[in-house]
Design a protein around this motif. Structure first.
Motif, PDB file in Angstrom:
ATOM      1  N   ASP B 103      -1.341  -2.708  -2.948  1.00 38.43           N
ATOM      2  CA  ASP B 103      -0.795  -3.483  -4.054  1.00 38.43           C
ATOM      3  C   ASP B 103      -0.915  -2.667  -5.330  1.00 38.43           C
ATOM      4  O   ASP B 103      -1.989  -2.194  -5.667  1.00 38.43           O
ATOM      5  CB  ASP B 103      -1.583  -4.787  -4.190  1.00 38.43           C
ATOM      6  N   GLY B 104       0.183  -2.491  -6.037  1.00 45.12           N
ATOM      7  CA  GLY B 104       0.134  -1.737  -7.278  1.00 45.12           C
ATOM      8  C   GLY B 104       1.524  -1.502  -7.840  1.00 45.12           C
ATOM      9  O   GLY B 104       2.487  -2.125  -7.428  1.00 45.12           O
ATOM     10  N   VAL B 105       1.581  -0.585  -8.806  1.00 44.87           N
ATOM     11  CA  VAL B 105       2.832  -0.267  -9.471  1.00 44.87           C
ATOM     12  C   VAL B 105       3.263   1.122  -9.012  1.00 44.87           C
ATOM     13  O   VAL B 105       2.436   2.026  -8.925  1.00 44.87           O
ATOM     14  CB  VAL B 105       2.635  -0.223 -11.000  1.00 44.87           C
ATOM     15  N   ALA B 110       5.530   3.234 -13.806  1.00 40.05           N
ATOM     16  CA  ALA B 110       4.468   3.509 -14.770  1.00 40.05           C
ATOM     17  C   ALA B 110       4.879   4.608 -15.748  1.00 40.05           C
ATOM     18  O   ALA B 110       4.595   4.511 -16.945  1.00 40.05           O
ATOM     19  CB  ALA B 110       3.193   3.907 -14.033  1.00 40.05           C
ATOM     20  N   LYS B 114       4.513   3.888 -19.808  1.00 43.28           N
ATOM     21  CA  LYS B 114       3.316   4.373 -20.504  1.00 43.28           C
ATOM     22  C   LYS B 114       3.613   5.649 -21.294  1.00 43.28           C
ATOM     23  O   LYS B 114       4.514   6.394 -20.949  1.00 43.28           O
ATOM     24  CB  LYS B 114       2.219   4.651 -19.475  1.00 43.28           C
ATOM     25  N   TYR B 122      -2.357  11.019 -14.631  1.00 45.82           N
ATOM     26  CA  TYR B 122      -1.859  10.857 -13.260  1.00 45.82           C
ATOM     27  C   TYR B 122      -1.766  12.207 -12.548  1.00 45.82           C
ATOM     28  O   TYR B 122      -2.089  12.333 -11.375  1.00 45.82           O
ATOM     29  CB  TYR B 122      -0.481  10.196 -13.258  1.00 45.82           C
ATOM     30  N   LEU B 150       0.270   3.396  -7.997  1.00 45.64           N
ATOM     31  CA  LEU B 150      -0.967   3.267  -8.761  1.00 45.64           C
ATOM     32  C   LEU B 150      -1.619   1.963  -8.357  1.00 45.64           C
ATOM     33  O   LEU B 150      -1.051   0.896  -8.543  1.00 45.64           O
ATOM     34  CB  LEU B 150      -0.651   3.259 -10.258  1.00 45.64           C
ATOM     35  N   MET B 151      -2.804   2.080  -7.800  1.00 40.98           N
ATOM     36  CA  MET B 151      -3.456   0.895  -7.258  1.00 40.98           C
ATOM     37  C   MET B 151      -3.872  -0.039  -8.371  1.00 40.98           C
ATOM     38  O   MET B 151      -4.121   0.359  -9.491  1.00 40.98           O
ATOM     39  CB  MET B 151      -4.683   1.294  -6.439  1.00 40.98           C
ATOM     40  N   HIS B 152      -3.999  -1.284  -8.004  1.00 45.31           N
ATOM     41  CA  HIS B 152      -4.238  -2.363  -8.919  1.00 45.31           C
ATOM     42  C   HIS B 152      -5.536  -3.006  -8.508  1.00 45.31           C
ATOM     43  O   HIS B 152      -5.613  -3.499  -7.381  1.00 45.31           O
ATOM     44  CB  HIS B 152      -3.081  -3.344  -8.770  1.00 45.31           C
ATOM     45  N   PRO B 153      -6.611  -2.987  -9.253  1.00 49.17           N
ATOM     46  CA  PRO B 153      -6.772  -2.375 -10.563  1.00 49.17           C
ATOM     47  C   PRO B 153      -7.291  -0.941 -10.432  1.00 49.17           C
ATOM     48  O   PRO B 153      -7.533  -0.487  -9.335  1.00 49.17           O
ATOM     49  CB  PRO B 153      -7.849  -3.258 -11.171  1.00 49.17           C
ATOM     50  N   HIS B 155      -5.984   2.079 -11.493  1.00 39.62           N
ATOM     51  CA  HIS B 155      -5.043   3.188 -11.649  1.00 39.62           C
ATOM     52  C   HIS B 155      -5.247   4.331 -10.666  1.00 39.62           C
ATOM     53  O   HIS B 155      -4.760   5.416 -10.882  1.00 39.62           O
ATOM     54  CB  HIS B 155      -5.102   3.784 -13.066  1.00 39.62           C
TER      55      HIS B 155
END
Lengths: 245, 314
Positions: B103-105, B110, B114, B122, B150-153, B155
């Motif tokens: 789960d992530g973005v 990103a 950002k 990154y 990017l994993m949540h939470p 990063h």
């Protein structure tokens, strides 16, 4: 597994043949001699998907045991290398399937194995695809309607050479244009390990109206025997004589 | 070979593996790519990612790679593999694999949102991951923001799609033109660590430009010019140019150089954050004057009302 040679014809065209032998029959003839025929149909955005031309593209690839793909001009580079590699995998799988049938009996193919065993077979397929020698005879249609697509074709072929030269196995390429200047087919580059220096060749060609696809395939088939004769003088190389099933 | 082009199924569809007889339920469509379609699925109570493949052969190759990485210790690079099987449908047999749901973005999202400082963070993370991958004898191959998450939470960066992973020394299995060094005339398609490092450079260029820049007739000159002149990339041009030219043999060396340039560029360029603070201050001042006028208006109205009430009562 013994290191073998994969033989392919790569035909790049945009439509129907209109002179000489039936290209589908010539493709079947190629397959009989262990040569796979792949076809890439090139369209640009103004071309309508003329069904007759597309049928021929598909028919040639089917008879030749290869892969066909219709693409827009700008996607040509990635497609050319993908089709060539996929066709290699398909041929190798064909050989393996043949051997599996000899061992396991009727109807058993790689696809019928459970995933774990299939994974192991695919590793072998990858290994062979990486190390086998590859001979590709490229046929480019230079009839009038192809004229503005030729710069992209040239780029795609340079790119193909780049992709294949990263393999561990040896490569041989040759290049035919059809129609040629005086003959229906013209050999512009004879067998060579790398396709550089093709820039000049595409600049001097003049386009005609006729499209002798059949005779071009026939000439390409003949060129393979000239290569194997040349190589058998050097060493005794054994070739896969099986097309894919 | 059964090519399945249409891999769209309704949520709730039940998938039963032919060989292992496991049951999975599709919950939500997550995305489609060249190789297949990924769904969020359910295995009992556990959320999983289910990848349905267009071509079973390429799925098998990816599964082989994932199995290799299962054996490695340390931070996981990609999702854990739970199962791989065939699913018999009316339209034919579809190969699928079941993986851990990350789960992530996606990095491509990103990078858009950002500031560029984050791109550098990154990159440093990614280079650490790449070194680990290269140590295991593989390169990533098809390295691009869409394949990274990017994993949540927290990063932490993880790799999503291993379809392009190739053993070092072989020819790269899958690539995307924009991130391919062969396309830009900077080298071969042989799988070696420097191939991935070139893709890292292209991710930075993508982040700086905000899009995939179009290739011109002289791609090498074009990229060098871009890196040297772009305000976001220029401070790191030494590392970027080295990676572009294939001068780094390992990800670790590139990471070390990049880190050094990031740390020094901050010191020589301290105005940036200060100017930002100034902006905030002026905002605050204008806010306070806004409050003053509001208070004034309110007290005037209140006085007028009181006067009115007094007059009315009298």
């Amino acid at each position: 597994m013994k290191k073998g040679t994969l033989k392919q014809i790569l035909l790049i065209t945009d439509g129907c043949s209109n002179e000489g032998e039936d290209p589908v029959a010539m493709a079947a003839l190629a397959r009989e001699q262990g040569i796979t025929v792949n076809v890439i149909g090139v369209l640009d955005q103004y071309d309508t998907e003329d069904s007759h031309g597309l049928q021929e593209v598909e028919g040639i690839a089917q008879a030749g045991g290869g892969i066909s793909q219709i693409v827009q001009t700008k996607q040509l580079a990635q497609t050319v290398q993908m089709v060539t590699k996929q066709a290699m995998t398909q041929t190798i799988k064909g050989v393996i399937n043949q051997q599996l049938q000899d061992i396991l009996g009727d109807g058993e193919t790689v696809e019928d194995l459970p995933p774990e065993k299939r994974g192991k077979v695919m590793e072998v397929v990858d290994e062979v695809g990486e190390t086998a020698d590859l001979h590709v005879c490229i046929l480019v249609d230079t009839s009038a309607s192809m004229k503005n697509k030729l710069p992209t074709v040239r780029e795609a072929l340079t790119d193909l050479s780049l992709s294949l030269s990263a393999r561990m196995g040896e490569n041989q390429f040759c290049l035919f244009l059809f129609p040629g200047k005086r003959k229906s087919v013209q050999k512009v580059i004879s067998w060579t390990p790398q396709l550089d220096s093709i820039k000049r060749i595409f600049e001097k060609i003049s386009s005609h109206g006729i499209t002798p696809t059949g005779p071009a395939i026939k000439e390409a088939v003949k060129s393979f025997s000239s290569l194997s004769r040349k190589q058998s003088l050097v060493d005794d190389d054994e070739a896969y004589d099986d097309g894919p099933r | 070979m059964t090519a399945q082009d249409n891999l769209h199924f309704a949520p709730g569809t039940l998938i039963i593996g032919k060989w292992h007889q496991n049951h999975y339920q599709l919950v939500k469509w997550l995305g489609s790519g060249a190789q297949g379609t990924v769904y969020l699925g359910r295995d009992g109570r556990r959320s999983v990612a289910i990848k349905l493949a267009k071509d079973r052969a390429s799925l098998i190759s990816e599964v082989n790679v994932l199995k290799q990485f299962e054996k490695l210790r340390g931070d996981p690079l990609g999702p854990s593999l739970y199962d791989s099987d065939d699913w018999l449908t009316r339209g034919g047999t579809i190969g699928f694999c079941v993986m851990e749901y990350l789960d992530g973005v996606s990095l491509s999202e990103a990078l858009k949102r950002k500031p560029f400082d984050w791109t550098l963070v990154y990159m440093l993370q990614l280079l650490k991951q790449l070194q680990q991958l290269h140590n295991s004898g593989y390169i990533f191959g098809d390295l691009k923001p869409e394949n990274l998450i990017l994993m949540h939470p927290g990063h932490a960066i993880r790799c999503l799609d291993f379809g392009g992973a190739t053993r070092i020394g072989r020819s790269v299995r899958e690539y995307t033109e924009f991130y391919d060094r062969g396309y830009w005339g900077f080298g071969s398609r042989r799988a070696e660590p420097s191939y991935d490092l070139f893709a890292c450079v292209m991710i930075m260029i993508y982040a700086a430009a905000g899009k995939r820049i179009a290739r011109t007739n002289e791609p090498q000159v074009q990229l060098i010019h871009f890196v040297k002149n772009h305000p976001k990339l220029a401070p790191y041009r030494k590392t970027v140019m080295n990676a572009m030219r294939g001068n780094y043999s390992t990800a670790d060396i590139m990471r070390r150089d990049l880190l050094q340039e990031v740390m020094t560029s901050r010191q020589s360029n301290p105005q940036m954050p200060q100017s930002r603070r100034n902006v905030r201050k002026t905002n605050a001042v204008s806010n306070r004057s806004g409050w003053k006028s509001a208070w004034l208006a309110a007290s005037v109205l209140l006085t007028a009302y009181i006067v009115f009430v007094i007059v009315y009562v009298m």
